[in-house]
Design a protein around this motif. Structure first.
Motif, short mmCIF file in Angstrom:
data_model
loop_
_atom_site.label_atom_id
_atom_site.label_comp_id
_atom_site.label_asym_id
_atom_site.label_seq_id
_atom_site.Cartn_x
_atom_site.Cartn_y
_atom_site.Cartn_z
N LEU A 40 -39.02 39.72 -31.35
CA LEU A 40 -38.33 40.19 -30.15
C LEU A 40 -37.87 41.63 -30.34
CD1 LEU A 40 -36.24 36.94 -29.64
CD2 LEU A 40 -38.22 37.67 -28.27
N PHE A 41 -37.87 42.42 -29.28
CA PHE A 41 -37.58 43.86 -29.34
C PHE A 41 -38.58 44.51 -30.31
CE2 PHE A 41 -33.69 41.45 -28.62
CZ PHE A 41 -33.21 42.00 -27.44
N SER A 42 -39.84 44.26 -30.04
CA SER A 42 -40.88 44.50 -31.05
C SER A 42 -41.29 45.97 -31.19
CB SER A 42 -42.10 43.65 -30.74
OG SER A 42 -42.54 43.93 -29.41
N GLY A 62 -44.42 46.95 -32.84
CA GLY A 62 -44.97 45.73 -33.44
C GLY A 62 -44.99 45.69 -34.96
N ALA A 63 -44.20 46.54 -35.61
CA ALA A 63 -44.27 46.60 -37.07
C ALA A 63 -44.05 45.23 -37.73
CB ALA A 63 -43.26 47.62 -37.61
N PHE A 64 -43.05 44.49 -37.28
CA PHE A 64 -42.83 43.16 -37.86
C PHE A 64 -44.01 42.23 -37.56
CE2 PHE A 64 -38.12 44.17 -37.79
CZ PHE A 64 -37.88 43.91 -39.13
N VAL A 84 -42.58 40.84 -28.13
CA VAL A 84 -41.94 40.99 -26.82
C VAL A 84 -41.13 42.28 -26.80
CG1 VAL A 84 -40.30 39.99 -25.18
CG2 VAL A 84 -41.79 38.49 -26.53
N ASP A 85 -41.45 43.15 -25.86
CA ASP A 85 -40.66 44.37 -25.68
C ASP A 85 -40.74 44.78 -24.22
OD1 ASP A 85 -39.64 46.84 -27.80
OD2 ASP A 85 -39.95 47.37 -25.70
N LEU A 86 -39.66 45.34 -23.76
CA LEU A 86 -39.53 45.75 -22.37
C LEU A 86 -40.37 46.98 -22.02
CD1 LEU A 86 -37.75 44.96 -19.99
CD2 LEU A 86 -35.97 46.42 -20.94
N ALA A 87 -40.62 47.83 -23.00
CA ALA A 87 -41.25 49.12 -22.71
C ALA A 87 -42.77 48.99 -22.61
CB ALA A 87 -40.88 50.12 -23.80
N VAL A 100 -44.95 42.44 -22.35
CA VAL A 100 -44.05 43.51 -21.94
C VAL A 100 -43.04 42.86 -21.00
CG1 VAL A 100 -43.83 45.71 -20.70
CG2 VAL A 100 -45.80 45.30 -22.19
N MET A 101 -41.88 42.52 -21.55
CA MET A 101 -40.94 41.67 -20.83
C MET A 101 -39.54 41.80 -21.43
SD MET A 101 -41.63 37.61 -20.24
CE MET A 101 -43.13 37.42 -19.32
N ASP A 102 -38.55 41.57 -20.60
CA ASP A 102 -37.18 41.49 -21.09
C ASP A 102 -37.05 40.22 -21.96
OD1 ASP A 102 -34.07 41.92 -20.64
OD2 ASP A 102 -34.50 39.82 -20.21
N ILE A 156 -35.30 38.81 -34.66
CA ILE A 156 -34.50 39.45 -33.61
C ILE A 156 -33.92 40.74 -34.16
CG2 ILE A 156 -32.65 39.15 -31.93
CD1 ILE A 156 -32.88 36.18 -32.17
N ASP A 157 -34.43 41.86 -33.70
CA ASP A 157 -33.95 43.17 -34.17
C ASP A 157 -33.71 44.07 -32.97
OD1 ASP A 157 -33.37 45.40 -35.75
OD2 ASP A 157 -35.46 46.03 -35.78
N PRO A 158 -32.61 43.83 -32.26
CA PRO A 158 -32.38 44.55 -31.00
C PRO A 158 -31.76 45.93 -31.20
CG PRO A 158 -30.58 43.02 -31.40
CD PRO A 158 -31.52 42.90 -32.58
N1 SAH Z 1 -37.57 45.82 -33.98
C1 SAH Z 1 -38.24 47.08 -33.83
C2 SAH Z 1 -37.33 48.19 -33.37
C3 SAH Z 1 -36.63 47.92 -32.08
S1 SAH Z 1 -36.23 49.38 -31.21
C4 SAH Z 1 -38.92 47.48 -35.13
O1 SAH Z 1 -38.64 46.90 -36.17
O2 SAH Z 1 -39.75 48.40 -35.11
C5 SAH Z 1 -35.60 48.68 -29.76
C6 SAH Z 1 -36.65 48.19 -28.81
O3 SAH Z 1 -36.01 47.27 -27.92
C7 SAH Z 1 -37.26 49.27 -27.93
O4 SAH Z 1 -38.65 49.29 -28.13
C8 SAH Z 1 -36.90 48.85 -26.51
O5 SAH Z 1 -37.95 49.07 -25.59
C9 SAH Z 1 -36.65 47.37 -26.67
N2 SAH Z 1 -35.77 46.74 -25.67
C10 SAH Z 1 -34.59 47.20 -25.20
N3 SAH Z 1 -34.04 46.29 -24.36
C11 SAH Z 1 -34.88 45.23 -24.32
C12 SAH Z 1 -34.85 43.97 -23.65
N4 SAH Z 1 -33.84 43.64 -22.84
N5 SAH Z 1 -35.86 43.12 -23.86
C13 SAH Z 1 -36.89 43.45 -24.67
N6 SAH Z 1 -36.97 44.63 -25.33
C14 SAH Z 1 -35.99 45.51 -25.16
#
Ligand code: SAH
Length: 389
Positions: free
Chosen positions: A221-223, A226-228, A242-245, A270-272, A292-294
């Motif tokens: 999550l918050f990928s 996609g490194a992880f 999963v990432d919003l951007a 590409v999703m919240d 989970i790394d937000p």
């Molecule tokens: N875990 C990643 C770094 C995360 S950077 C790594 O190890 O490389 C934070 C990311 O969270 C950004 O790419 C951003 O687009 C995403 N993001 C922010 N809010 C989000 C949400 N509500 N849902 C999904 N992704 C989100």
């Protein structure tokens, strides 16, 4: 030299080598401006150290030296860089990794400045206008001490005309490909504040690949790029990112490709995150490992997210998708969120769900992100690995 005199009773903190000079501790100061050097004095005018003015989100500036007659010049910076380089020899010698932090701000004796090496392409980050005033001598010192192919810089402060960019050496085409733990990633040094990879997660990525990936379904999550996911797939996982951007999809696909993994064999949404939780529940998707790394704060449509407030919801959502004996890898890089508070939140949330679990590991920064022994916020990264029983 200008001076700043501390409030009575504040001297112990600085005599104990707390490196950040805090505005509210100062009783009286000569008109200090960004980039000024000054002597920090006790309320009785006794010398403590030499600092420079560089305002970041917190603090007036950083201590540079405890020697009254140290001159702050190129030779001074060279000496700091030589020490830093010495402690990074490990990374020059090991195989399979060519990207790491060479100089980590206050951890290496100079707050407000970091230097990373991406396969010899150096990235300097200036955190205040104040530190940027020393740019000429710092750049010369960098060129003298660190091996490099090229030098880039980024400014982490707002200024109308000062912008980062290429500084020196062979100007590469981006992305460049770096290697970490025998895994390849694209890096852009000239594209916004981020580079494509967070070097401080290198040990967490390795742990994920070595212990939490083989034959597992892994949700990241918050990928971001996609490194992880990528390293996990190289360890035998089937991954879902999963990432919003929008940009996260092509960047993640390219990183898979670099490692000989067909991006079509992996899932990318590409999703919240909270929308994904609902989607996954509706479609009966479950996972064996969830990372989970937000970001510390995020805003999406009208919702705002803050790690200190909303982390429990992230964990609760993940638990609904986690298989029996599954694992959670929980991370935050928020410096104001202490390890203790983070750990308590994780335990409280899991206990509240009434499930049996064990904490496998608590992790922090890798050793290239050298921290300051008397400055807790420098240990900003916290990871907790949990497995359900
Ligand atoms: N875990 C990643 C770094 C995360 S950077 C790594 O190890 O490389 C934070 C990311 O969270 C950004 O790419 C951003 O687009 C995403 N993001 C922010 N809010 C989000 C949400 N509500 N849902 C999904 N992704 C989100």
């Amino acid at each position: 030299m200008k001076t700043a005199v501390l409030n009575k009773g504040k001297e112990d903190k600085y005599l104990n080598q707390y490196p950040l000079i805090e505005e509210e501790d100062i009783y009286r100061q000569d008109r200090l401006e960004e980039g000024d050097l000054f002597q920090l004095l006790t309320s009785k005018n006794t010398f403590i150290g030499v600092g420079y003015v560089g305002r970041q989100h917190k603090g007036l500036g950083w201590i540079l030296s405890y020697q009254k007659d140290d001159e702050i010049n190129q030779a001074f910076f060279e000496q700091l860089f030589e020490q830093a380089l010495e402690t990074r020899q490990y990374y020059y010698q090991i195989e399979g990794t060519n990207a790491f932090r060479l100089f980590n701000g206050e951890g290496d004796g100079l707050g407000g400045l970091t230097i990373d090496s991406y396969d010899g392409h150096l990235l300097i980050q200036w955190y205040s206008i104040g530190i940027y005033q020393f740019r000429d001598s710092i750049l010369e010192a960098i060129k003298q001490v660190f091996p490099f192919r090229s030098i880039f810089e980024k400014t982490r402060f707002k200024h109308q005309s000062i912008k980062g960019g290429w500084v020196e050496g062979e100007k590469p085409e981006f992305p460049i490909v770096i290697e970490e733990n025998f895994t390849f990633y694209n890096v852009h040094l000239d594209d916004g504040p981020m580079t494509g990879i967070f070097l401080d997660q290198k040990e967490a990525r390795k742990k994920l690949r070595d212990y939490y990936s083989e034959d597992r379904k892994v949700l990241n999550l918050f990928s971001y790029t996609g490194a992880f996911s990528v390293i996990s797939a190289t360890g035998g996982a089937k991954t879902t990112s999963v990432d919003l951007a929008n940009r996260s999809r092509p960047m993640t696909e390219e990183n898979f490709g670099l490692n000989g993994i067909d991006p079509k064999s992996q899932n990318i949404f590409v999703m919240d995150t909270f929308d994904f939780y609902k989607y996954a529940e509706r479609h009966g998707l479950t996972f064996d490992t969830i990372v989970i790394d937000p970001p510390s704060f995020a805003r999406n449509k009208k919702k705002t997210f803050s790690v200190t407030k909303n982390y429990p919801q992230l964990i609760e959502g993940a638990l609904t998708l986690l298989n029996a004996k599954g694992s959670l890898i929980l991370s935050t890089n928020h410096s104001a969120y202490s390890l203790k508070a983070f750990k308590n939140m994780v335990k409280k949330t899991l206990d509240h769900e009434g499930i049996a679990y064990q904490i496998d590991e608590v992790m922090g920064l890798p050793k290239d992100f050298k921290t300051h022994p008397h400055f807790k916020p420098s240990k900003y990264l916290k990871l907790i690995f949990v497995t359900l029983q």
